[in-house]
Write an enzyme that holds these catalytic residues in place. Structure first.
Site, short mmCIF file in Angstrom:
data_model
loop_
_atom_site.label_atom_id
_atom_site.label_comp_id
_atom_site.label_asym_id
_atom_site.label_seq_id
_atom_site.Cartn_x
_atom_site.Cartn_y
_atom_site.Cartn_z
N THR A 381 39.63 66.94 69.32
CA THR A 381 39.77 68.38 69.46
C THR A 381 39.44 68.59 70.92
O THR A 381 39.00 67.65 71.59
CB THR A 381 38.74 69.08 68.54
OG1 THR A 381 39.13 68.87 67.20
CG2 THR A 381 38.60 70.57 68.79
N THR A 399 42.52 72.67 68.40
CA THR A 399 42.55 71.38 67.70
C THR A 399 43.81 71.17 66.89
O THR A 399 44.47 72.13 66.47
CB THR A 399 41.33 71.28 66.74
OG1 THR A 399 41.28 69.98 66.18
CG2 THR A 399 41.40 72.30 65.61
N GLU A 419 45.12 70.17 59.62
CA GLU A 419 43.96 71.05 59.40
C GLU A 419 43.67 71.29 57.92
O GLU A 419 42.58 71.74 57.56
CB GLU A 419 44.22 72.39 60.10
CG GLU A 419 43.02 72.96 60.81
CD GLU A 419 42.62 72.16 62.02
OE1 GLU A 419 41.46 71.76 62.08
OE2 GLU A 419 43.45 71.92 62.90
N SER A 451 35.72 76.11 59.67
CA SER A 451 35.74 75.29 60.90
C SER A 451 34.35 75.13 61.49
O SER A 451 33.50 76.01 61.35
CB SER A 451 36.63 75.97 61.94
OG SER A 451 36.60 75.25 63.15
N SER A 452 34.16 74.01 62.17
CA SER A 452 32.93 73.83 62.95
C SER A 452 33.12 74.25 64.40
O SER A 452 32.14 74.27 65.16
CB SER A 452 32.51 72.36 62.92
OG SER A 452 32.26 71.94 61.61
N GLY A 472 34.47 67.50 67.98
CA GLY A 472 33.60 66.57 67.25
C GLY A 472 33.41 66.90 65.79
O GLY A 472 32.44 66.44 65.18
N GLY A 473 34.30 67.71 65.18
CA GLY A 473 34.11 68.06 63.77
C GLY A 473 32.71 68.67 63.60
O GLY A 473 32.29 69.48 64.43
O1 DON Z 1 37.80 72.97 62.83
C1 DON Z 1 37.12 71.98 62.64
O2 DON Z 1 35.95 72.01 62.35
C2 DON Z 1 37.76 70.61 62.84
N1 DON Z 1 39.16 70.72 62.58
C3 DON Z 1 37.47 70.11 64.20
C4 DON Z 1 37.96 68.70 64.36
C5 DON Z 1 37.37 68.01 65.49
O3 DON Z 1 36.58 68.54 66.22
C6 DON Z 1 37.77 66.61 65.67
N2 DON Z 1 37.22 66.10 66.88
N3 DON Z 1 36.75 65.45 67.52
#
Ligand code: DON
Length: 575
Positions: A381, A399, A419, A451-452, A472-473
């Protein structure tokens, strides 16, 4: 003609600025009266060409939103793993006069989506179905979101903002060693998708190397169509028709009506008063506001600064507070549309006071249930930050979810997101990030997945003091928290606040993951004795931040040394 203009737009700027790896500073006017009026501009993003594109727009008199739009489109070209036309994101914007907006352009579940669409015949979630291929894609919001942001708040002509991206797509750009590695790692996945194979694998099938030029002809044409027709290019017409046809052929459920009806939402900004500062944060479907409010409130009164950054008690207490906040996040949060729970209840002072009282130092609280951690796939992301010469500030996290999203490319040269995996495919079962989420985040047509992503603006005395966010999720939440604590509790300078090694704890799985250098021998031993499961992890987050350095009277644009981004600061020039 257009090409020449594009080159003029950004090449001389690259030559006249002094990019440093990591951080660049420039001279600005100190704040005299604490007002929101501004001083020199700055841009920080994960990719140098994109940062230069944004800086060029500021140079030409664009405001922070104009520059952010240019960065967003440039990243769709130069950072295809995460920058996107086929994904979604969140934008926080504070105007020079101090009004804040949160624009949610996150993907939504297609009309044909169903709660059980990723369950197999035995009712078990099929992780591959929600992460790979057309069926994993939500309706993208990025193009329509960036367009509407520009319509509402931008200043320069729309077509100017697309020029750097068009140039980068059509003329190509030289990839870095990191980008070559990222592309090579996906060779097999790309080879299974005809468009991705054509664009993302060299024609002679060899591996990518540093310095190779990546040209994206179809993407360039799509960007030209967007420059010409704005959001309509992604609502109706040939690009949408070809994307929907590819989706149907690939077993996906996207429809032309989904694209035509997509709408971004302007949502409330949640303001957190903390430590003499005000934090502007993103409300659901972002979990940023609730998470940060809960954790900062839980930690209130704890002597973290006195104990210090490395102390085992500091680490364990933060971990206990973040695990508790993840428990609420996963259980209660989702798209606020269409469900009966008020997320504000999670911020009730009495509720949080009780949590504060029950916090026990030198103690590990295990989660109610234990589950094996799923293997976390490579994900990407990206976050970028902009401030302009008048004090406008933008934080955007955008993302495709996974690295290159669902790993399918539309005929018009852009990757589609995966997503849909951010929903709870089955409440109570972990997704690719190990997040075990509840019924409020179940799949329903038209709903946004929780979402995070947490873009954040920090105000000091009414003026923007910091702009940041991270990929980073779930580690986005703990990364953003740690940058805040590093800067405003442990007193680290901007670069150190971003560079400092991080850790992450999210309830389930109960393990506290940490980067090399975060836990010294003493802390490691103490946490282990208290029963905290520990695990080393290579890297957490990628923070592209802008901080105001009060003493020096300068902006500091900091790109996270964990990746190869670039921060640039412009000399003072009032628009
Ligand atoms: O929206 C979210 O929380 C996730 N789709 C974010 C994914 C993400 O940050 C992956 N990355 N490193």
């Amino acid at each position: 003609m257009l090409l020449a203009a594009a080159a003029v737009l950004w090449l001389p700027l690259a030559a006249c600025m002094q990019p440093h790896s990591g951080a660049v500073t420039g001279s600005v006017q100190p704040i005299a009266d604490g007002s929101a009026t501004g001083i020199g501009g700055a841009v920080a993003s994960s990719e140098a060409n994109a940062t230069v594109a944004g800086s060029g727009i500021l140079e030409r008199g664009g405001n922070a939103v104009d520059a952010a739009v240019a960065v967003g489109f440039a990243l769709a070209v130069t950072y295809p793993a995460a920058g996107n036309l086929g994904g979604g994101g969140f934008m926080l914007y504070r105007t020079p006069s101090g009004i804040s907006f949160f624009l949610d352009f996150r993907e939504i579940a297609p009309t044909a989506a169903r709660a059980d669409m990723y369950l197999d015949a035995n009712g078990i979630p099929d992780a591959a179905a929600s992460t790979r291929g057309w069926r994993a894609a939500g309706v993208p919001g990025s193009v329509i979101g960036l367009y509407q942001a520009h319509q509402k708040w931008g200043r320069l002509p729309w077509t100017d903002l697309l020029k750097p991206a068009i140039h980068l797509a059509e003329q190509g750009f030289h990839i870095t060693a990191r980008q070559a590695d990222s592309l090579n790692r996906q060779h097999l996945a790309f080879s299974q998708d005809p468009m991705a194979a054509r664009v993302m694998i060299p024609s002679d099938q060899r591996s990518w190397s540093e310095g190779d030029r990546l040209v994206q002809v179809e993407l360039g044409a799509t960007l030209r169509a967007i420059a010409e027709s704005g959001e309509d290019a992604m609502r109706k017409g040939p690009i949408v028709e070809r994307t929907v046809a590819a989706s149907i052929a690939g077993g996906g459920v996207l429809s032309a009506a989904d694209f035509a009806n997509y709408e971004p939402v302007v949502r409330p900004v949640h303001r957190i008063e903390w430590n003499g500062l005000a934090l502007l944060t993103a409300t659901p479907p972002s979990s940023g506001a609730v998470f940060l409010h809960q954790v900062l409130s839980t930690l209130e009164g704890q002597p973290l600064a006195e104990w210090g950054f490395r102390d085992a008690r500091t680490i364990q207490l933060i971990g206990e507070a973040t695990a508790a906040a993840f428990r609420d996040r996963n259980r209660y949060l989702g798209d606020p549309a269409g469900f009966d729970f008020q997320w504000e209840l999670l911020l009730d002072p009495a509720y949080l006071a009780e949590r504060r009282r029950s916090l026990r130092p030198e103690h590990y609280t295990p989660p109610a249930a234990d589950l094996p951690a799923p293997p976390i796939e490579s994900t990407e992301t990206t976050h970028f930050s902009v401030v302009d010469a008048n004090g406008g500030a933008v934080a955007v996290t955008t993302t495709l979810n996974g690295s290159y999203g669902a790993k399918v490319m539309a005929p018009d040269g852009f990757f589609l997101n995966n997503e849909m995996d951010d929903f709870a495919a089955q409440p109570g079962v972990a997704n690719q990030f190990g997040l075990v989420q509840g019924r409020y985040n179940a799949i329903a047509a038209g709903r946004r997945p929780l979402s995070s992503m947490s873009p954040v603006l920090v105000l000091r005395d009414g003026a923007v003091d910091a702009v940041f966010g991270s990929p980073g999720g779930p580690t986005i939440l703990t990364t953003v928290l740690q940058v805040l604590l590093n800067r405003y509790v442990f007193g680290l300078d901007p670069q150190a606040a971003v560079r400092a090694p991080r850790f992450h704890r999210q309830d389930l799985p109960p393990v506290l993951r940490f980067e090399a250098g975060r836990l010294d021998r003493h802390a490691n031993q103490a946490l282990d004795e208290w029963g905290q499961p520990l695990s080393r992890t290579p890297s957490i987050g990628d923070v592209n931040a802008i901080f105001r350095d009060l003493e020096a009277g300068e902006w500091r644009a900091v790109a996270d040394p964990r990746r190869s981004g670039l921060g640039l600061v412009l000399p003072l020039r009032k628009n």
